[in-house]
Motif scaffolding. Structure first.
Motif, short mmCIF file in Angstrom:
data_model
loop_
_atom_site.label_atom_id
_atom_site.label_comp_id
_atom_site.label_asym_id
_atom_site.label_seq_id
_atom_site.Cartn_x
_atom_site.Cartn_y
_atom_site.Cartn_z
N GLN A 120 -5.24 -1.37 -3.86
CA GLN A 120 -4.04 -1.28 -4.68
C GLN A 120 -3.72 0.16 -5.00
N GLN B 162 -1.73 2.62 -8.05
CA GLN B 162 -1.15 2.70 -9.39
C GLN B 162 -0.11 3.81 -9.39
N GLY C 186 -5.31 5.54 -6.42
CA GLY C 186 -5.85 4.33 -5.82
C GLY C 186 -5.95 4.50 -4.32
N ARG C 187 -5.40 3.56 -3.60
CA ARG C 187 -5.49 3.60 -2.15
C ARG C 187 -4.70 4.78 -1.57
N TYR D 231 1.65 3.88 2.08
CA TYR D 231 2.75 3.19 1.43
C TYR D 231 4.09 3.86 1.69
N TYR E 155 4.09 -3.00 -5.71
CA TYR E 155 3.46 -2.17 -6.74
C TYR E 155 4.55 -1.35 -7.44
#
Length: 122
Positions: free
Chosen positions: A1, A3, A26-27, A32, A111
């Motif tokens: 995930q 943030q 996070g990731r 993304y 997200y």
């Protein structure tokens, strides 16, 4: 995930500029595609801009095209929305969002940040 935390909102006069930031943790950020959305009081959420994972491709809503610029720095895990020539109708809460899927499809953004308020006075 991942943030997401937005910052940079504020109160400005019409014609001014603001730069919003969206810091990710996070990731791996570069996994993304990112989007900016806004919601004005009493209005539906609006998809404002999107950027691909590499930053090489962008998309803008007609309402902001030519005034807003979406960029990202994958080394800093941060995305930016430069907003120029602001208008009172740009007043809204601005949200950044991330997706590992279709970057031009609102429903694919899984997200979301908490939002930052932008107010443009006339």
């Amino acid at each position: 995930q991942v943030q997401l935390v937005e910052s940079g909102g504020g109160l400005v006069q019409a014609g001014a500029s603001l730069r919003l930031s969206c810091a990710a943790s996070g990731r791996t950020f570069s996994s993304y595609a990112m989007g900016w959305f806004r919601r004005a009081p009493g209005k539906e959420r609006e998809f404002v801009a999107a950027i691909s994972r590499s930053g090489g491709s962008t998309w803008y809503a007609d309402s902001v095209k030519g005034r807003f610029t979406f960029s990202r720095d994958n080394a800093k895990n941060t995305a930016y929305l430069q907003m120029n020539s602001l208008k009172p109708e740009d007043t809204a809460v601005y949200y950044c969002a991330a997706t590992t899927r279709g970057w031009l499809t609102i429903g694919e953004y899984a997200y979301w940040g908490q939002g930052t308020q932008v107010t443009v006075s006339s």
